[in-house]
Design a protein around this motif. Sequence first.
Motif, PDB file in Angstrom:
ATOM      1  N   GLU A 169       0.971   4.040  -3.133  1.00  0.00           N
ATOM      2  CA  GLU A 169       0.778   5.528  -2.790  1.00  0.00           C
ATOM      3  C   GLU A 169       1.900   6.192  -3.365  1.00  0.00           C
ATOM      4  N   GLU A 196       1.592   6.627  -6.877  1.00  0.00           N
ATOM      5  CA  GLU A 196       0.456   7.449  -7.448  1.00  0.00           C
ATOM      6  C   GLU A 196       0.916   8.876  -7.020  1.00  0.00           C
ATOM      7  N   ASN A 197       1.392   9.460  -5.937  1.00  0.00           N
ATOM      8  CA  ASN A 197       1.576  10.572  -5.609  1.00  0.00           C
ATOM      9  C   ASN A 197       2.863  11.348  -6.175  1.00  0.00           C
ATOM     10  N   LYS A 233       0.700  -1.028   0.056  1.00  0.00           N
ATOM     11  CA  LYS A 233      -0.189  -0.094   0.092  1.00  0.00           C
ATOM     12  C   LYS A 233       0.831   1.134  -0.066  1.00  0.00           C
TER      13      LYS A 233
END
Length: 131
Positions: A115, A118-119, A111
């Motif tokens: 993230e 994605e960021n 996870k």
Amino acid sequence: MRVFKTRTIATEECKKGRVSVGAGDGVVVKPSRVIKVGDIVHVRKPPVQYSFRVLALTENRLGAKLVPEYLENITPKEQYDLLDVVRISGFVDRRKGLGRPTKREGRELSKFTEEAFENNWFLDWDDSEEE
């Protein structure tokens, strides 16, 4: 006497205070402690505390078949029951950060990395400003 795999491990366990001699819980001993026939040796290998009565002494290393002539296992049944409970519960005793990640830790790591991508956290880092 085959309670620990090697003498080095036995010495380390004595230094950690996991070996004691005497009635009850006994007195924590140093690795150089001389034992006598009739002494009761307590060895703590969490979660169980094993107890042995010394029947005879020897100078040499023994084969596994000869151990009952020199040591009598007097560990209470409750200690073995405790070992079964821990084995059935599936509890893994390891310090955080050591060994292979658990399933939960693996999910958290996945996870976190998802993230990060994605960021675009990895794009924020600029190494051109080195001094």
